[in-house]
Motif scaffolding. Structure first.
Motif, mmCIF file in Angstrom:
data_model
loop_
_atom_site.group_PDB
_atom_site.id
_atom_site.type_symbol
_atom_site.label_atom_id
_atom_site.label_comp_id
_atom_site.label_asym_id
_atom_site.label_seq_id
_atom_site.Cartn_x
_atom_site.Cartn_y
_atom_site.Cartn_z
ATOM 1 N N ILE A 161 0.869 -1.373 -0.107
ATOM 2 C CA ILE A 161 0.085 0.404 -0.091
ATOM 3 C C ILE A 161 0.900 1.009 -0.369
ATOM 4 O O ILE A 161 0.444 2.813 -0.277
ATOM 5 N N SER A 226 -3.260 -6.592 0.195
ATOM 6 C CA SER A 226 -3.319 -4.571 0.149
ATOM 7 C C SER A 226 -4.153 -3.852 0.719
ATOM 8 O O SER A 226 -3.992 -3.434 1.900
ATOM 9 N N GLY A 227 -5.095 -4.222 0.565
ATOM 10 C CA GLY A 227 -5.956 -3.457 1.290
ATOM 11 C C GLY A 227 -6.921 -4.382 2.388
ATOM 12 O O GLY A 227 -7.582 -3.774 3.531
ATOM 13 N N ILE A 274 -9.681 3.392 3.804
ATOM 14 C CA ILE A 274 -9.098 3.620 1.791
ATOM 15 C C ILE A 274 -9.680 4.993 1.906
ATOM 16 O O ILE A 274 -11.336 4.960 1.613
ATOM 17 N N PHE A 377 -4.238 5.739 2.773
ATOM 18 C CA PHE A 377 -4.405 5.192 3.523
ATOM 19 C C PHE A 377 -4.634 5.348 4.639
ATOM 20 O O PHE A 377 -2.989 6.941 4.744
#
Length: 389
Positions: A161, A226-227, A274, A377
């Motif tokens: 990220i 990544s999320g 996010i 983020f």
């Protein structure tokens, strides 16, 4: 370049706290080109809510984008049938039914094990002690990469990220991202023969069963990591912090007067984990008086949309009694977060009630305020707490 007015920002200050700048943008230039980020920002909820659905204009397909270059071409960077086909392939792993019947019990087991090991010996950083390992252990289960350590899951997620938000081109950040993706590829290689012989409901398991090309399997596992690590990690720590600083609202949750899900949804509105999603302009387009050229980059600023004064009364205030249904913390269009049901189960069904049930008199440390940062983020960097035995 778009005809949007130019708006300069202080990048370090924006990382520390983007909300004053975003409030100014919504008031003075809700569509603005920010030269420090090399992009045009859409900051009003109405513009974002409409534009995210216009995939023929605001395309997720970004061949030259950082995510494609660093992580591979995943479904988040595809539109139309290409996106939907991969989304359908992973659905058996993260459907509401699968989350309820399969994953929630595993999430509960991870939470119980980690909380059992916690001791209030002095000051405890709750991000490192619970939010990080819990999120990572849950993600190991969901992805099927049970062969990695939770520390690696977190470090590799952070590396990616940071890499895909590296709009200033820092070579050290890019190098860490490459190291992370290499580690994930090695973990996938180890698990492919295992899950080929004995398929399961993990993301890797269902994608292998679907016959998806391996390059897409790898890219979508990296997308999930990544999320799927930072968002629950940051939402757990952040919601705990928000509730501890608003004891009257914590009492509403612990008494059952409001559901834990409502507290989580309000935190995700207030501090969007996010905060931004990039798009590529696919054809010439005009919004109000701003004209866009083909192939320029646009940022949909979810963190701004969720504090839009037109839709949220007193939006800078955290309030679990608020109707947060207009929040777009998980997106608003065809790219609505596929892991939303799993995230809600992890945070609202398991983590929050377990934390406040098990940790008696959980409290902040008066002289140790938590640190928070980020704009693409955003989350707590630490959360110093203690509790009674």
């Amino acid at each position: 370049m778009s005809t949007a007015p130019h708006f300069d920002i202080d990048v370090p200050a924006f990382w520390q706290d983007p909300y004053p700048t975003l409030a100014r943008l919504r008031k003075e230039a809700p569509i603005a080109f920010v030269p420090q980020l090399g992009s045009t920002l859409l900051c009003s909820r109405d513009d974002i809510f409409v534009s995210e659905k216009q995939i023929d204009v605001f395309s997720s397909h970004q061949p030259e984008g950082l995510m494609n270059k660093l992580m591979g071409h995943n479904m988040m960077r595809k539109d139309g049938d290409a996106h939907m086909n991969e989304r359908k392939a992973i659905f058996p792993a993260i459907s509401p039914k699968t989350v309820r019947s399969h994953w929630t019990a595993q999430f509960d087991g991870h939470a119980t094990r980690i909380l059992d090991a916690l001791r209030p010996d002095g000051v405890v950083d709750f991000v490192q002690a619970f939010a990080l390992p819990f999120s990572a252990e849950c993600l190991k289960s969901i992805t099927g990469l049970t062969n990695m350590r939770f520390q690696d899951m977190n470090a590799w997620s952070q590396g990616m990220i940071d890499g895909i938000a590296n709009y200033t081109g820092d070579p050290a950040v890019e190098a860490r991202c490459h190291a992370a993706t290499s580690g994930i590829d090695a973990a996938i290689d180890d698990m492919v023969p295992v899950l080929t012989r004995k398929p399961d409901l993990s993301l890797l398991g269902v994608m292998l069963q679907s016959g998806m090309p391996m390059e897409s399997v790898r890219a979508n596992i990296k997308l999930a990591i990544s999320g799927g690590q930072n968002e629950p990690r940051d939402a757990i720590a952040g919601t705990v912090w928000a509730l501890l600083t608003h004891p009257d609202q914590l009492a509403l949750a612990t008494s059952g007067a409001i559901p834990w899900l409502q507290a989580f949804e309000e935190y995700a509105r207030w501090i969007s984990p996010i905060g931004m999603s990039p798009r590529r302009i696919a054809k010439p387009w005009t919004i109000r008086d701003v004209a866009f050229e083909t192939s320029e980059r646009v940022f949909l600023m979810f963190g701004s949309a969720n504090r839009d004064e037109k839709h949220f009364n007193d939006p800078e205030r955290f309030d679990v009694r608020r109707d947060a249904s207009k929040s777009i913390a998980f997106g608003a269009g065809p790219h609505f977060c596929a892991g939303a049901w799993a995230s809600r189960a992890m945070v609202a069904d398991v983590a929050l009630p377990a934390i406040f049930r098990r940790l008696t008199n959980l409290r902040l440390i008066d002289d140790r305020p938590p640190r928070i940062g980020g704009w693409a983020f955003r989350g707590l960097l630490d959360l110093p707490v203690t509790w009674d035995r």
